[in-house]
Design an enzyme around this catalytic site. Structure first.
Site, PDB file in Angstrom:
ATOM      1  N   GLY A  51       0.848  -1.189   0.000  1.00 52.68           N
ATOM      2  CA  GLY A  51       0.000   0.000   0.000  1.00 52.68           C
ATOM      3  C   GLY A  51       0.877   1.229   0.000  1.00 52.68           C
ATOM      4  O   GLY A  51       2.088   1.134   0.252  1.00 52.68           O
ATOM      5  N   GLN A  56       3.036   9.792   1.887  1.00 54.25           N
ATOM      6  CA  GLN A  56       4.347   9.150   1.702  1.00 54.25           C
ATOM      7  C   GLN A  56       5.062   9.629   0.443  1.00 54.25           C
ATOM      8  O   GLN A  56       6.260   9.406   0.291  1.00 54.25           O
ATOM      9  CB  GLN A  56       4.206   7.624   1.645  1.00 54.25           C
ATOM     10  CG  GLN A  56       3.830   7.005   2.981  1.00 54.25           C
ATOM     11  CD  GLN A  56       3.743   5.491   2.857  1.00 54.25           C
ATOM     12  OE1 GLN A  56       2.711   4.957   2.501  1.00 54.25           O
ATOM     13  NE2 GLN A  56       4.832   4.798   3.122  1.00 54.25           N
ATOM     14  N   CYS A 104       7.368  -0.807   6.378  1.00 50.39           N
ATOM     15  CA  CYS A 104       6.823   0.371   5.712  1.00 50.39           C
ATOM     16  C   CYS A 104       7.851   0.917   4.734  1.00 50.39           C
ATOM     17  O   CYS A 104       9.041   0.975   5.055  1.00 50.39           O
ATOM     18  CB  CYS A 104       6.498   1.432   6.772  1.00 50.39           C
ATOM     19  SG  CYS A 104       5.845   2.969   6.103  1.00 50.39           S
ATOM     20  N   LEU A 105       7.403   1.326   3.554  1.00 46.96           N
ATOM     21  CA  LEU A 105       8.321   1.879   2.556  1.00 46.96           C
ATOM     22  C   LEU A 105       9.002   3.148   3.071  1.00 46.96           C
ATOM     23  O   LEU A 105      10.076   3.511   2.607  1.00 46.96           O
ATOM     24  CB  LEU A 105       7.572   2.178   1.252  1.00 46.96           C
ATOM     25  CG  LEU A 105       7.045   0.956   0.493  1.00 46.96           C
ATOM     26  CD1 LEU A 105       6.162   1.397  -0.671  1.00 46.96           C
ATOM     27  CD2 LEU A 105       8.186   0.079   0.000  1.00 46.96           C
ATOM     28  N   HIS A 146      -2.876   0.195   8.542  1.00 46.32           N
ATOM     29  CA  HIS A 146      -1.549   0.778   8.366  1.00 46.32           C
ATOM     30  C   HIS A 146      -1.610   1.983   7.409  1.00 46.32           C
ATOM     31  O   HIS A 146      -1.051   3.041   7.704  1.00 46.32           O
ATOM     32  CB  HIS A 146      -0.587  -0.295   7.821  1.00 46.32           C
ATOM     33  CG  HIS A 146       0.796   0.195   7.526  1.00 46.32           C
ATOM     34  ND1 HIS A 146       1.906  -0.230   8.230  1.00 46.32           N
ATOM     35  CD2 HIS A 146       1.257   1.086   6.597  1.00 46.32           C
ATOM     36  CE1 HIS A 146       2.980   0.393   7.744  1.00 46.32           C
ATOM     37  NE2 HIS A 146       2.617   1.193   6.749  1.00 46.32           N
ATOM     38  N   GLU A 147      -2.304   1.812   6.294  1.00 48.05           N
ATOM     39  CA  GLU A 147      -2.356   2.895   5.295  1.00 48.05           C
ATOM     40  C   GLU A 147      -3.151   4.093   5.797  1.00 48.05           C
ATOM     41  O   GLU A 147      -2.733   5.247   5.617  1.00 48.05           O
ATOM     42  CB  GLU A 147      -2.932   2.401   3.965  1.00 48.05           C
ATOM     43  CG  GLU A 147      -2.075   1.363   3.251  1.00 48.05           C
ATOM     44  CD  GLU A 147      -0.603   1.713   3.182  1.00 48.05           C
ATOM     45  OE1 GLU A 147      -0.261   2.887   2.992  1.00 48.05           O
ATOM     46  OE2 GLU A 147       0.222   0.787   3.332  1.00 48.05           O
ATOM     47  N   HIS A 150      -1.317   6.400   8.126  1.00 45.71           N
ATOM     48  CA  HIS A 150      -0.443   7.389   7.473  1.00 45.71           C
ATOM     49  C   HIS A 150      -1.178   8.705   7.257  1.00 45.71           C
ATOM     50  O   HIS A 150      -0.590   9.784   7.360  1.00 45.71           O
ATOM     51  CB  HIS A 150       0.022   6.877   6.102  1.00 45.71           C
ATOM     52  CG  HIS A 150       1.233   5.994   6.158  1.00 45.71           C
ATOM     53  ND1 HIS A 150       2.442   6.406   6.664  1.00 45.71           N
ATOM     54  CD2 HIS A 150       1.422   4.712   5.738  1.00 45.71           C
ATOM     55  CE1 HIS A 150       3.330   5.419   6.567  1.00 45.71           C
ATOM     56  NE2 HIS A 150       2.738   4.382   6.013  1.00 45.71           N
TER      57      HIS A 150
END
Ligand code: ZN
Length: 193
Positions: A51, A56, A104-105, A146-147, A150
């Site tokens: 995701g 981000q 996480c990216l 999680h997304e 953000h």
């Protein structure tokens, strides 16, 4: 327009702590917003993320993309078809939680155990402004939470309940993957996702 791979912000950049603002349907339908959504998807796929939230990639708008399809970063994750959420709201459907092992990216080479609600309701618009209202259970519920975190300026490391579980990706594979894959399997067996 051909989608562009955007730069991903990493931990410590203030954009990741900036709450995203909601969009109007008019803003959402604007050509530049639609083209941004294509970039968001392209960037998620390029980085092999499960995701990616707009914050981000330095855009503080309330939208994120999710897609899981035989992801080598998360071999135990059941598939999620490409989903774009705009102005998403997540509501837990029960008090039940599970331990998710997240990465996480925006947090290169770190993973850790996080508590997530096992069953949630997701209310949002799709990329065209149509109403979405559905329930997500099991491991996939963790991905959604999680997304959407953000978009509130929250990162998984904030939710790691035991810092002893923090590990690099190499050490996750070496010491944690087998055990967590079993836990993931049990969740998927129970909730179908
Ligand atoms: Zn993330």
């Amino acid at each position: 327009m051909t989608p562009v791979v955007r730069k991903i912000a990493t931990l410590g950049h203030p954009i990741l702590r900036t709450p995203a603002r909601t969009l109007t349907r008019e803003e959402l339908c604007a050509t530049e917003t639609q083209s941004f959504i294509d970039d968001l998807i392209e960037t998620m796929r390029d980085a092999r993320g499960a995701g990616l939230a707009a914050t981000q990639v330095y855009v503080p708008l309330s939208m994120c993309a999710i897609e899981v399809n035989n992801n080598p970063r998360y071999p135990y994750k059941p598939p999620i078809p490409l989903t774009v959420l705009v102005n998403p709201v997540i509501t837990p459907l029960s008090a039940e939680t599970f331990e998710n092992f997240e990465g996480c990216l925006s947090v290169p080479n770190l993973r850790g155990r996080v508590l997530r609600h096992t069953e949630v309701r997701v209310q949002a618009w799709d990329r065209h402004g149509n109403t979405l209202d559905f329930e997500v259970r099991g491991l996939s519920a963790g991905t959604y939470q999680h997304e959407v975190d953000h978009l509130h300026g929250k990162i998984f490391v904030d939710r790691v309940f035991d810092t002893n579980t923090l590990c690099t990706w190499e050490h996750f594979e070496r010491y944690e993957l087998a055990r967590f894959a079993e836990e993931a399997k049990a969740l998927v067996a129970r909730y179908g996702a």
